[in-house]
Design a protein around this motif. Structure first.
Motif, PDB file in Angstrom:
ATOM      1  N   GLY A  52      -0.664  29.711  46.960  1.00  0.00           N
ATOM      2  CA  GLY A  52       0.768  29.796  47.151  1.00  0.00           C
ATOM      3  C   GLY A  52       1.480  28.519  46.752  1.00  0.00           C
ATOM      4  N   ASN A  53       2.632  28.295  47.353  1.00  0.00           N
ATOM      5  CA  ASN A  53       3.435  27.125  46.968  1.00  0.00           C
ATOM      6  C   ASN A  53       3.722  26.195  48.138  1.00  0.00           C
ATOM      7  OD1 ASN A  53       5.141  28.853  48.363  1.00  0.00           O
ATOM      8  ND2 ASN A  53       6.938  28.300  47.141  1.00  0.00           N
ATOM      9  N   THR A  54       2.950  26.331  49.224  1.00  0.00           N
ATOM     10  CA  THR A  54       3.204  25.495  50.404  1.00  0.00           C
ATOM     11  C   THR A  54       1.896  24.844  50.852  1.00  0.00           C
ATOM     12  OG1 THR A  54       4.983  26.959  51.136  1.00  0.00           O
ATOM     13  CG2 THR A  54       4.060  25.473  52.780  1.00  0.00           C
ATOM     14  N   PHE A  55       1.996  23.581  51.266  1.00  0.00           N
ATOM     15  CA  PHE A  55       0.829  22.890  51.818  1.00  0.00           C
ATOM     16  C   PHE A  55       1.280  21.996  52.965  1.00  0.00           C
ATOM     17  CE2 PHE A  55       2.536  19.838  48.837  1.00  0.00           C
ATOM     18  CZ  PHE A  55       2.277  18.603  49.397  1.00  0.00           C
ATOM     19  N   THR A  56       0.334  21.632  53.801  1.00  0.00           N
ATOM     20  CA  THR A  56       0.610  20.734  54.937  1.00  0.00           C
ATOM     21  C   THR A  56       0.366  19.301  54.501  1.00  0.00           C
ATOM     22  OG1 THR A  56      -0.010  22.432  56.529  1.00  0.00           O
ATOM     23  CG2 THR A  56       0.010  20.150  57.317  1.00  0.00           C
ATOM     24  N   MET A  57       1.362  18.461  54.745  1.00  0.00           N
ATOM     25  CA  MET A  57       1.293  17.072  54.293  1.00  0.00           C
ATOM     26  C   MET A  57       0.166  16.332  55.005  1.00  0.00           C
ATOM     27  SD  MET A  57       2.875  15.131  52.126  1.00  0.00           S
ATOM     28  CE  MET A  57       2.679  13.412  51.659  1.00  0.00           C
ATOM     29  N   PRO A  58      -0.750  15.719  54.239  1.00  0.00           N
ATOM     30  CA  PRO A  58      -1.811  14.910  54.854  1.00  0.00           C
ATOM     31  C   PRO A  58      -1.277  13.523  55.208  1.00  0.00           C
ATOM     32  CG  PRO A  58      -2.053  14.875  52.478  1.00  0.00           C
ATOM     33  CD  PRO A  58      -0.874  15.770  52.761  1.00  0.00           C
ATOM     34  N   ALA A  59      -2.135  12.703  55.802  1.00  0.00           N
ATOM     35  CA  ALA A  59      -1.756  11.343  56.175  1.00  0.00           C
ATOM     36  C   ALA A  59      -2.026  10.405  55.001  1.00  0.00           C
ATOM     37  CB  ALA A  59      -2.501  10.892  57.416  1.00  0.00           C
ATOM     38  N   GLY A  60      -1.292  10.608  53.901  1.00  0.00           N
ATOM     39  CA  GLY A  60      -1.459   9.772  52.725  1.00  0.00           C
ATOM     40  C   GLY A  60      -0.574  10.270  51.596  1.00  0.00           C
ATOM     41  N   ASP A  61      -0.421   9.439  50.597  1.00  0.00           N
ATOM     42  CA  ASP A  61       0.374   9.828  49.436  1.00  0.00           C
ATOM     43  C   ASP A  61      -0.366  10.930  48.663  1.00  0.00           C
ATOM     44  OD1 ASP A  61       2.125   7.826  50.162  1.00  0.00           O
ATOM     45  OD2 ASP A  61       1.237   6.347  48.802  1.00  0.00           O
ATOM     46  N   VAL A  62       0.390  11.791  47.981  1.00  0.00           N
ATOM     47  CA  VAL A  62      -0.231  12.882  47.219  1.00  0.00           C
ATOM     48  C   VAL A  62       0.423  12.996  45.848  1.00  0.00           C
ATOM     49  CG1 VAL A  62      -0.812  14.197  49.297  1.00  0.00           C
ATOM     50  CG2 VAL A  62       1.357  14.632  48.140  1.00  0.00           C
ATOM     51  N   GLN A  63      -0.311  13.646  44.960  1.00  0.00           N
ATOM     52  CA  GLN A  63       0.221  14.006  43.645  1.00  0.00           C
ATOM     53  C   GLN A  63       0.179  15.531  43.542  1.00  0.00           C
ATOM     54  OE1 GLN A  63      -2.272  11.895  40.837  1.00  0.00           O
ATOM     55  NE2 GLN A  63      -0.815  10.191  40.731  1.00  0.00           N
ATOM     56  N   VAL A  64       1.267  16.087  43.102  1.00  0.00           N
ATOM     57  CA  VAL A  64       1.332  17.546  42.961  1.00  0.00           C
ATOM     58  C   VAL A  64       1.590  17.892  41.495  1.00  0.00           C
ATOM     59  CG1 VAL A  64       2.141  17.903  45.312  1.00  0.00           C
ATOM     60  CG2 VAL A  64       3.811  17.590  43.489  1.00  0.00           C
ATOM     61  N   GLY A  65       1.075  19.042  41.075  1.00  0.00           N
ATOM     62  CA  GLY A  65       1.268  19.497  39.700  1.00  0.00           C
ATOM     63  C   GLY A  65       1.239  21.011  39.633  1.00  0.00           C
ATOM     64  N   VAL A  66       1.471  21.512  38.452  1.00  0.00           N
ATOM     65  CA  VAL A  66       1.461  22.948  38.235  1.00  0.00           C
ATOM     66  C   VAL A  66       0.560  23.257  37.039  1.00  0.00           C
ATOM     67  CG1 VAL A  66       3.513  22.853  36.757  1.00  0.00           C
ATOM     68  CG2 VAL A  66       2.884  25.010  37.872  1.00  0.00           C
ATOM     69  N   VAL A  67      -0.126  24.351  37.110  1.00  0.00           N
ATOM     70  CA  VAL A  67      -0.973  24.809  36.003  1.00  0.00           C
ATOM     71  C   VAL A  67      -0.345  26.081  35.420  1.00  0.00           C
ATOM     72  CG1 VAL A  67      -3.244  25.698  35.346  1.00  0.00           C
ATOM     73  CG2 VAL A  67      -3.048  23.785  36.970  1.00  0.00           C
ATOM     74  N   TRP A  68      -0.154  26.042  34.122  1.00  0.00           N
ATOM     75  CA  TRP A  68       0.424  27.207  33.430  1.00  0.00           C
ATOM     76  C   TRP A  68      -0.699  28.013  32.765  1.00  0.00           C
ATOM     77  CZ3 TRP A  68       5.339  27.425  34.756  1.00  0.00           C
ATOM     78  CH2 TRP A  68       6.031  26.230  35.006  1.00  0.00           C
ATOM     79  N   LYS A  69      -0.399  29.252  32.535  1.00  0.00           N
ATOM     80  CA  LYS A  69      -1.328  30.101  31.765  1.00  0.00           C
ATOM     81  C   LYS A  69      -0.525  30.798  30.673  1.00  0.00           C
ATOM     82  CE  LYS A  69      -0.845  34.102  34.826  1.00  0.00           C
ATOM     83  NZ  LYS A  69      -1.550  35.061  35.716  1.00  0.00           N
ATOM     84  N   ASP A  70      -1.260  31.303  29.673  1.00  0.00           N
ATOM     85  CA  ASP A  70      -0.577  32.007  28.590  1.00  0.00           C
ATOM     86  C   ASP A  70       0.158  33.223  29.135  1.00  0.00           C
ATOM     87  OD1 ASP A  70      -1.581  30.227  26.794  1.00  0.00           O
ATOM     88  OD2 ASP A  70      -3.334  31.461  26.304  1.00  0.00           O
ATOM     89  N   ALA A  71       1.357  33.360  28.637  1.00  0.00           N
ATOM     90  CA  ALA A  71       2.159  34.494  29.075  1.00  0.00           C
ATOM     91  C   ALA A  71       1.558  35.781  28.507  1.00  0.00           C
ATOM     92  CB  ALA A  71       3.603  34.333  28.615  1.00  0.00           C
ATOM     93  N   ALA A  72       1.730  36.909  29.193  1.00  0.00           N
ATOM     94  CA  ALA A  72       1.233  38.214  28.723  1.00  0.00           C
ATOM     95  C   ALA A  72       1.822  38.520  27.360  1.00  0.00           C
ATOM     96  CB  ALA A  72       1.599  39.316  29.718  1.00  0.00           C
ATOM     97  N   GLY A  73       0.940  38.953  26.324  1.00  0.00           N
ATOM     98  CA  GLY A  73       1.397  39.236  24.964  1.00  0.00           C
ATOM     99  C   GLY A  73       1.494  38.021  24.097  1.00  0.00           C
ATOM    100  N   GLY A  74       1.097  36.913  24.560  1.00  0.00           N
ATOM    101  CA  GLY A  74       1.173  35.677  23.782  1.00  0.00           C
ATOM    102  C   GLY A  74      -0.113  35.461  23.025  1.00  0.00           C
ATOM    103  N   CYS A  75      -0.369  34.215  22.701  1.00  0.00           N
ATOM    104  CA  CYS A  75      -1.552  33.866  21.913  1.00  0.00           C
ATOM    105  C   CYS A  75      -2.814  34.393  22.562  1.00  0.00           C
ATOM    106  CB  CYS A  75      -1.652  32.359  21.757  1.00  0.00           C
ATOM    107  SG  CYS A  75      -0.435  31.681  20.604  1.00  0.00           S
ATOM    108  N   ASN A  76      -2.890  34.236  23.884  1.00  0.00           N
ATOM    109  CA  ASN A  76      -4.104  34.624  24.571  1.00  0.00           C
ATOM    110  C   ASN A  76      -4.367  36.121  24.417  1.00  0.00           C
ATOM    111  OD1 ASN A  76      -6.081  33.161  25.876  1.00  0.00           O
ATOM    112  ND2 ASN A  76      -5.567  34.038  27.886  1.00  0.00           N
ATOM    113  N   ALA A  77      -3.252  36.900  24.498  1.00  0.00           N
ATOM    114  CA  ALA A  77      -3.415  38.346  24.345  1.00  0.00           C
ATOM    115  C   ALA A  77      -3.794  38.704  22.914  1.00  0.00           C
ATOM    116  CB  ALA A  77      -2.110  39.063  24.730  1.00  0.00           C
TER     117      ALA A  77
END
Length: 338
Positions: free
Chosen positions: A278-303
């Protein structure tokens, strides 16, 4: 006839000699080594003086030869002798030659006469101390503690001093400290361990914030406390990710992905490189780095490529995707011709 003789008796009253007119009437005096001064006269006749000393043990008066000079209790009897024309008179004056009282930081009330009671008090009490006891030195002896604050005078000079006791106060609070809790002493507080996600902020003494961990002990009991504060950690976001929520331990952080690159769509978020659900997490006791992973859209190169082409973490542009698809088509036509 012979006349009978008669006896006439005449009583003549004597005149009163009146009281003694004192020119130097004995009175209480501090010891000086000098004999007490005593002088006076009567309107008629001579005045004689007889001195007596008082014996404390026998409680009797004993005549002495001359005016006294030693410490003690005395009386003098001034006598005007009776004469042919005047009656006699006596007048008694009691007095003391008192011992001296030397004080050191002490005041007193009461009589310095022999047998008199003196009550002592400290002139002033230093801050953070209290009167412990009084000490009296008799004559050339040594100082000795007395019970309470009263003393019955004898015939010798005395010296009096006061002894103070330093007060030890209490420090209330579940905090370790070093130092002696006495007025003016430095007390150092020990910073206690903070709970997860918290950090030390400051100490208070009797509800007032202090700078650092040390304070000077006042002349009273104190209550100490520690104040903690929540730590605001840092969230470093990549690939256009934004978040909402307070980055403090235990708080919920909600991530939002930015616009997807051309030909891509959202797959999942990462926190410190780890995929999350999902898109929610519980903040730990420290600094964090967050990112997003994309995938090929339906009907695109991957398809088009049948999903069999992986190009690592690179994101293909529309032109690159078209070029790949174009090359794939040319290869198919060449195979048909052959």
């Amino acid at each position: 006839k012979q006349a009978e003789s008669e006896v006439l008796t005449i009583n003549v009253a004597k005149f009163d000699a009146n009281a003694v007119e004192w020119s130097q009437k004995p009175q209480d005096m501090p010891y000086s080594g000098e004999a007490v001064a005593c002088a006076g006269e009567a309107l008629r006749g001579e005045v004689s003086f007889t001195f007596y000393s008082y014996n404390v043990q026998t409680e009797e008066w004993t005549p002495i030869d001359a005016a006294p000079s030693a410490r003690g209790r005395y009386k003098v009897v001034a006598t005007v002798a009776e004469t042919e024309n005047y009656s006699g008179v006596e007048e008694t004056v009691e007095f003391y030659i008192t011992a001296s009282v030397t004080t050191e930081g002490v005041t007193y009330t009461g009589s310095t006469r022999m047998g008199g009671t003196l009550t002592f008090a400290a002139e002033s009490v230093p801050v953070g101390q209290e009167v412990d006891h009084f000490e009296v030195k008799v004559g050339n002896g040594e100082y000795r503690a007395i019970e309470g604050n009263t003393y019955v005078m004898g015939t010798e000079d005395i010296s009096v001093r006061v002894i103070f006791n330093i007060l030890t106060y209490t420090i209330t609070g579940d905090i370790q400290y070093t130092g002696t809790p006495q007025y003016g002493q430095t007390i150092t507080l020990t910073e206690p361990a903070a709970e997860t996600g918290m950090r030390f902020a400051y100490f208070t003494v009797n509800g007032e914030r202090i700078a650092g961990s040390m304070f000077e002990m006042p002349a009273e009991n104190v209550t100490v406390a520690v104040v903690f504060e929540k730590i605001d950690y840092t969230i470093t976001a990549a690939n256009g990710v934004t978040y909402s929520g307070t980055p403090q331990y235990g708080q919920a952080i909600t991530l939002t992905a930015g616009a997807a690159p051309e030909g891509k769509e959202f797959d999942y978020f990462t926190v410190n490189g780890e995929r999350i659900d999902g898109n929610t997490f519980t903040m730990p006791a420290g600094d964090v780095q967050v990112g997003v992973v994309w995938k090929d859209a339906a009907g695109g190169c991957n398809a088009v490529l049948g999903g069999g082409m992986a190009i690592g973490a690179a994101v293909l542009t529309a032109a690159a995707c078209a070029a790949i698809i174009g090359r794939k088509g040319k290869n198919r036509r060449k195979g048909a011709q052959n």
